[in-house]
Design a protein around this motif. Structure first.
Motif, short mmCIF file in Angstrom:
data_model
loop_
_atom_site.label_atom_id
_atom_site.label_comp_id
_atom_site.label_asym_id
_atom_site.label_seq_id
_atom_site.Cartn_x
_atom_site.Cartn_y
_atom_site.Cartn_z
N SER A 52 0.83 -1.12 0.22
CA SER A 52 0.17 -0.05 0.05
C SER A 52 0.91 1.31 -0.07
CB SER A 52 -0.97 -0.01 1.24
OG SER A 52 -0.37 0.03 2.53
N GLY A 53 2.08 1.32 0.85
CA GLY A 53 2.84 2.48 0.62
C GLY A 53 3.47 2.71 -0.61
N VAL B 295 8.63 8.79 1.14
CA VAL B 295 8.22 7.52 1.68
C VAL B 295 9.27 7.80 2.87
CG1 VAL B 295 8.09 5.16 1.62
CG2 VAL B 295 7.12 6.44 -0.51
N ILE B 296 8.76 7.16 4.12
CA ILE B 296 9.61 6.99 5.16
C ILE B 296 9.47 5.55 5.35
CG2 ILE B 296 10.39 7.29 7.50
CD1 ILE B 296 9.13 10.18 7.09
N ALA C 144 0.76 3.66 6.05
CA ALA C 144 0.55 2.49 5.43
C ALA C 144 1.49 1.47 5.79
CB ALA C 144 1.17 2.70 3.95
N THR C 145 1.50 1.56 7.29
CA THR C 145 2.57 0.65 7.90
C THR C 145 2.32 -0.42 8.29
OG1 THR C 145 1.38 1.94 10.01
CG2 THR C 145 3.35 3.13 9.22
N VAL D 8 -5.32 13.22 6.69
CA VAL D 8 -4.55 11.99 7.31
C VAL D 8 -5.33 10.91 6.64
CG1 VAL D 8 -3.72 10.54 8.97
CG2 VAL D 8 -3.90 12.73 9.41
N TYR D 9 -4.77 10.06 5.64
CA TYR D 9 -5.39 8.92 5.03
C TYR D 9 -4.54 7.76 5.64
CZ TYR D 9 -6.56 12.59 1.46
OH TYR D 9 -7.25 13.65 0.97
N ALA D 10 -5.47 6.56 5.61
CA ALA D 10 -5.04 5.38 5.93
C ALA D 10 -5.24 4.40 4.81
CB ALA D 10 -5.88 4.88 7.13
N THR D 11 -4.32 3.53 4.72
CA THR D 11 -4.40 2.40 3.76
C THR D 11 -3.95 1.25 3.82
OG1 THR D 11 -3.86 2.25 1.13
CG2 THR D 11 -1.91 3.12 2.74
#
Length: 400
Positions: A13-14, A37-38, A108-109, A286-289
Motif C-alpha cells: 500500500s505504501g 516515503v519513510i 501505510a504501516t 490524514v489517509y489510511a491504507t
C-alpha cells in the motif's frame, strides 16, 4: 509554498500510494508538491510468499522505481505522529531523531501478529509475520535433520486455519519429506478454534481444502484452543498435548500500533475507519491504507481484508486522493467490488475462487499455475520506467 505528502511504509500500500500520488502530480504538471516515503528499507518485502523456501530473497528493490518517478525515500523508523502540528518523528539510518512536516499524511504501516494473548508464543513459537522471523523458521526447519528422530522432531503444529495457516500447512508435508527423508513419520497438525476447517469460508472452498488436506496427510484439530506453548510443544485448553519442536503461530493480526496515535475510530484489529476517499474520520489531512484501513469496498457491506490484493488498490486510491486534495481536483471514491482468492495447497495444487461468496473456479494444477503468476508477477513492483509505473498506478487501471 511547497506542499508535502508523507507516506509511512514501503509495503504494497505504501509503494502504490507513492506511485499514484506522483502520477497525479505529474499529470497536472505540478512542480511544487513533494512525495516522500519513510520506511526501514527501500524494498518491497513480498509477504504473501513467506511460507515458501529461500524467504530472504523474497524482496524487490524500490529505489530505482522511486528515482524515475520523482519519489523521495527516507530510511527511518517512525515513532510518533503529532497530528496537531502535522509532524512525523522518526529515527534515521544513523539512529538520529528527526522530524518532517506534512501537508497530507498517508499511513501505510501494515500489520503485525499479536503474540501476547497466549503464554509462550513469544518465546517458543515461530511465525511468518516478517521476513526476519520467516527466515528464522526456515533455518529451524532446515536444521531438524540434525535432531534425533522423534515424534516431536517430526511434528509441526500450525496454530490457526486462516489463509496463512493453510498455505503454510499444505507446504509442509513435501518440505518435511525432503528435509527428513521419505521414511520419516512426519505429521502436520492445524489447530483451529472454529467448528470446522475453513469455517469462515464458503462450503465449496472448504471442501477443496479438506480434499487437499486428506490427500497430503494434513490433520485438523477443530474446536481447539491453545492454552500455552513451551519447548515441548502445544497444550490445548482441554488438556491435550501435542509434542512438537516446531510450532507456527499465524493468528491475531493487528494493525500497526501507530494507528493508536490518531484520535479516530478503530475496529477490533486496530484499523482506522476511513471514508470513501480513504481519509481517516475526523482528519481530512490524514489517509489510511492497506492493513491499517477499515474501508468499505462496495455498498453491500463488504470491507477490505488484510491482503495484498486489497492493499495494492487501497494504496493507489489513497495516493491519488491525497494528491488530488492538494491539486484541488475531485478525489476518486475507493471501490473494489471484485474479490478473488487463490490459495496455495502445496503439492496438491491450489484453489481459485471468485466473489465474496467464494465460488470455486479452478483447482489443482490450473489454479497452481494462476497462483504462481500472481505471486511471481502480478504483485511485484512495475519496471523502473516512469510511463509504465504511472500507467499501472492509475487507480482505475484494471487489476483483478
Amino acid at each position: 509554498m511547497r506542499k508535502h505528502i508523507v507516506i509511512l511504509g514501503a509495503g504494497f500500500s505504501g509503494m502504490w500510494s507513492a506511485l499514484s500520488a506522483a502520477r497525479l502530480i505529474d499529470l497536472h504538471q505540478q512542480k511544487d508538491i513533494d512525495v516522500t516515503v519513510i520506511a526501514p528499507q527501500p524494498e518491497l518485502r513480498v509477504r504473501p510468499r513467506f511460507y515458501e523456501t529461500q524467504v530472504e530473497g523474497l524482496t524487490a528493490p524500490l529505489q530505482p522505481l522511486f528515482d524515475v518517478t520523482g519519489v523521495k525515500f527516507i530510511q527511518g523508523v517512525v515513532s510518533r505522529i503529532v497530528v496537531e502540528n502535522k509532524q512525523v518523528i522518526f529515527s534515521n539510518a544513523a539512529s538520529e531523531t528527526q522530524c518532517v512536516h506534512y501537508d497530507r499524511l498517508i499511513l501505510a504501516t501494515g500489520s503485525h501478529l499479536d503474540r501476547s494473548f497466549v503464554a509462550g508464543v513469544d518465546r517458543h513459537a515461530f511465525d511468518l509475520d516478517q521476513i526476519e522471523s520467516a527466515a528464522v523458521l526456515e533455518q529451524h526447519l532446515n536444521g531438524l535433520a540434525q535432531c534425533e528422530d522423534s515424534p516431536a522432531r517430526n511434528t509441526v503444529v500450525v496454530c490457526g486455519g486462516g489463509f496463512t495457516g493453510i498455505e503454510m500447512a499444505m507446504e509442509l508435508p513435501a518440505r518435511l519429506r525432503k528435509l527428513l527423508g521419505e521414511e520419516a513419520k512426519t505429521r502436520v497438525v492445524v489447530v483451529e478454534r472454529g467448528p470446522m476447517a475453513g469455517a469462515r469460508y464458503s462450503q465449496a472452498l472448504r471442501d477443496v481444502v479438506m480434499q487437499a488436506s486428506e490427500e497430503l496427510g494434513v490433520e485438523w484439530m477443530v474446536n481447539a484452543e491453545v492454552e500455552h506453548i513451551d519447548a515441548d510443544g502445544v497444550t490445548l485448553k482441554d488438556g491435550q498435548k501435542i509434542a512438537s519442536k516446531t510450532v507456527i503461530w499465524t493468528v491475531g493480526v493487528q494493525a500497526n500500533a501507530l494507528t493508536a496515535q490518531i484520535a479516530a475510530p478503530r475496529d477490533a484489529q486496530g484499523r482506522l475507519h476511513v471514508n470513501h476517499a480513504l481519509q481517516v474520520e475526523g482528519h481530512d489531512d490524514v489517509y489510511a491504507t492497506g492493513d491499517v484501513a477499515y474501508a468499505a469496498t462496495d455498498d453491500k457491506g463488504n470491507h477490505a481484508l488484510m491482503t495484498c490484493q486489497h492493499a495494492i488498490q487501497l494504496g493507489k486510491f489513497a495516493g491519488n486522493n491525497a494528491a488530488a486534495s492538494l491539486l484541488a481536483v475531485e478525489p476518486l471514491p475507493y471501490r473494489q467490488e471484485n474479490y478473488v482468492t487463490c490459495l496455495d495447497l502445496g503439492a496438491w495444487g491450489a484453489v481459485y475462487t471468485e466473489g465474496w461468496d467464494q465460488q470455486v473456479k479452478l483447482t489443482r494444477a490450473d489454479a497452481k499455475k494462476l497462483k504462481l503468476s500472481i505471486t511471481s508477477e502480478l504483485i511485484y513492483p512495475p519496471k523502473a520506467e516512469k510511463a509504465t509505473a504511472f500507467k499501472i498506478a492509475d487507480p482505475l487501471a484494471p487489476f483483478v
